[in-house]
Scaffold this active site. Structure first.
Site, PDB file in Angstrom:
ATOM      1  N   ALA A 209      49.585  66.791  44.767  1.00 46.98           N
ATOM      2  CA  ALA A 209      48.701  66.050  43.858  1.00 46.98           C
ATOM      3  C   ALA A 209      49.094  66.349  42.419  1.00 46.98           C
ATOM      4  CB  ALA A 209      47.240  66.418  44.106  1.00 46.98           C
ATOM      5  N   ASN A 210      48.267  65.915  41.493  1.00 47.71           N
ATOM      6  CA  ASN A 210      48.444  66.249  40.086  1.00 47.71           C
ATOM      7  C   ASN A 210      47.079  66.560  39.483  1.00 47.71           C
ATOM      8  OD1 ASN A 210      47.196  63.758  39.198  1.00 47.71           O
ATOM      9  ND2 ASN A 210      49.074  62.754  39.883  1.00 47.71           N
ATOM     10  N   ARG A 211      47.030  66.753  38.173  1.00 50.26           N
ATOM     11  CA  ARG A 211      45.811  67.261  37.535  1.00 50.26           C
ATOM     12  C   ARG A 211      44.858  66.169  37.045  1.00 50.26           C
ATOM     13  NH1 ARG A 211      46.703  72.710  36.584  1.00 50.26           N
ATOM     14  NH2 ARG A 211      48.899  73.365  36.617  1.00 50.26           N
TER      15      ARG A 211
END
Length: 409
Positions: A209-211
């Site tokens: 995922a990412n932030r």
């Protein structure tokens, strides 16, 4: 918003008709008066008795009813409503709407209506994807008909899955509230927005995922709804409430997001604010991957679909305005300009997500943003502002670019 509003609900013939009973209840909870018209096919799935008991009114089923038609009943039903909802809207019923047929009460009411019409399609995925249905949907959108759904998922037919499920009752209620809201600069427009991250599973407990928090995308959806648009928000996993008056499709992965985006088309504008994972694992492990003192496992990666480029390069269902986002950590404007050309979109909203941005908490997860709008005409440098203010400014630019509804071709 629905208190004292008069809703005419037309129930078409499909297995999703059972959801329309809950829709009646949800509308009544919000103070709306509900009258129900049922097609002959609908009565094979739910009974007029059940619908009438929930609506607290008789259900209308016949075009040539001597009691009702002595005062032109189908005209009265249409004109006494503030909003007409068709749920489920079958492929057949939508085709009748396109061609102006009026061979039963439902189609006669729709042809005689001068009120806003909200359609919730429901059909087999192959029927929804058929060229004839796509032409009919495009024609209805051009005629000013509002759509909510369909959603993607499992169908009534065993083993069938894809876009074609009727929107959930609360999604239809939100779309009805939006349809009855005071007109704004995007009134009559359908705006499609993506938001949040995607989660690409590695095994049952881990993912790539990412932030992204989804705050900017959700703010844009809320601003577009306030501007009068019919808004479809395709959201990855976020810890945010659904914006009021917005039809939300919740997804996990990039492939699910692309399917939901394609199911939501056509749209007048599409704003891709989601931070989609570029890669996924080539194969997801069925069981949790253990250390067990073994060598570190190698993850083979596969490239995810490019949602922005896919929609920007559509030949027949491309929105008039396609807007992408670029989260960069260096050479922000240059990279964003290259991305706009490469993806084929109209605008890019670029922001610096590095620690150098100076925004407390960082852009990803923070409440502020400072963006650059890249268009074919050049670059606009917008000052640092709250994400709500950035959203409002962007939506105002979208409304100006699309122009008044009367000027649409």
């Amino acid at each position: 918003m629905l208190a004292d509003k008069r809703i005419l609900l037309i129930i078409g013939g499909g297995i999703a008709a059972y959801k329309s009973l809950d829709l009646i209840r949800r509308l009544k909870e919000r103070g709306a008066g509900v009258r129900v018209v049922m097609t002959a096919a609908a009565q094979h799935f739910v009974t007029p008795l059940a619908a009438g008991a929930l609506a607290h009114d008789r259900v209308f089923t016949e075009l040539f009813d001597r009691e009702d038609e002595q005062d032109v009943g189908h005209i009265r039903l249409s004109r006494e409503a503030d909003l007409v909802i068709v749920a489920p809207a079958t492929a057949d019923l939508m085709a009748k709407m396109v061609h102006g047929l009026a061979d039963d009460l439902a189609s006669a009411v729709l042809l005689a209506s001068d009120k806003r019409v909200l359609v919730a399609p429901a059909m087999n995925p192959l029927m929804w994807a058929h060229a004839a249905t796509r032409r009919n949907v495009a024609r209805l959108v051009a005629d000013g008909i509002a759509f909510v759904g369909p959603n993607a998922g499992a169908m009534a037919e065993r083993g069938e899955e894809g876009a074609g499920r009727m929107a959930e009752p609360l999604e239809i209620v939100a779309a009805a509230e939006q349809a009855l809201a005071p007109a704004g600069p995007l009134a009559g427009r359908h705006v499609l927005i993506t938001s949040g991250p995607t989660h690409e599973p590695i095994d049952p407990v881990r993912y790539i995922a990412n932030r992204s928090s989804g705050k900017q995308g959700h703010a844009i959806a809320a601003a577009a709804a306030r501007a009068g648009a019919q808004v479809t928000l395709v959201s990855g996993p976020v810890n945010l409430p659904d914006p009021q008056g917005v039809a939300v499709r919740h997804v996990e992965t990039a492939r699910e997001m692309l399917a939901a985006v394609e199911a939501a088309l056509p749209a007048d504008a599409a704003i891709f604010a989601a931070a989609v994972a570029d890669w996924r694992t080539a194969s997801e492990a069925d069981e949790k991957m253990k250390k067990d003192g073994k060598a570190i496992p190698a993850l083979a990666l596969a490239e995810n679909p490019d949602i922005l480029a896919t929609v920007a390069h559509l030949s027949n269902r491309r929105p008039r305005l396609v807007v992408g986002f670029a989260a960069e950590t260096q050479d922000v404007v240059a990279y964003a300009q290259a991305k706009r050309a490469r993806k084929g979109c109209d605008w890019i909203v670029a922001n610096d997500v590095s620690r150098r941005s100076g925004i407390e908490g960082g852009v990803m997860g923070g409440d502020e943003n400072a963006v650059h709008l890249i268009t074919a005409e050049g670059v606009e440098h917008w000052p640092r502002a709250s994400k709500a203010d950035v959203a409002g400014r962007l939506v105002a630019r979208v409304a100006a670019a699309l122009g008044p509804m009367e000027a649409a071709s």
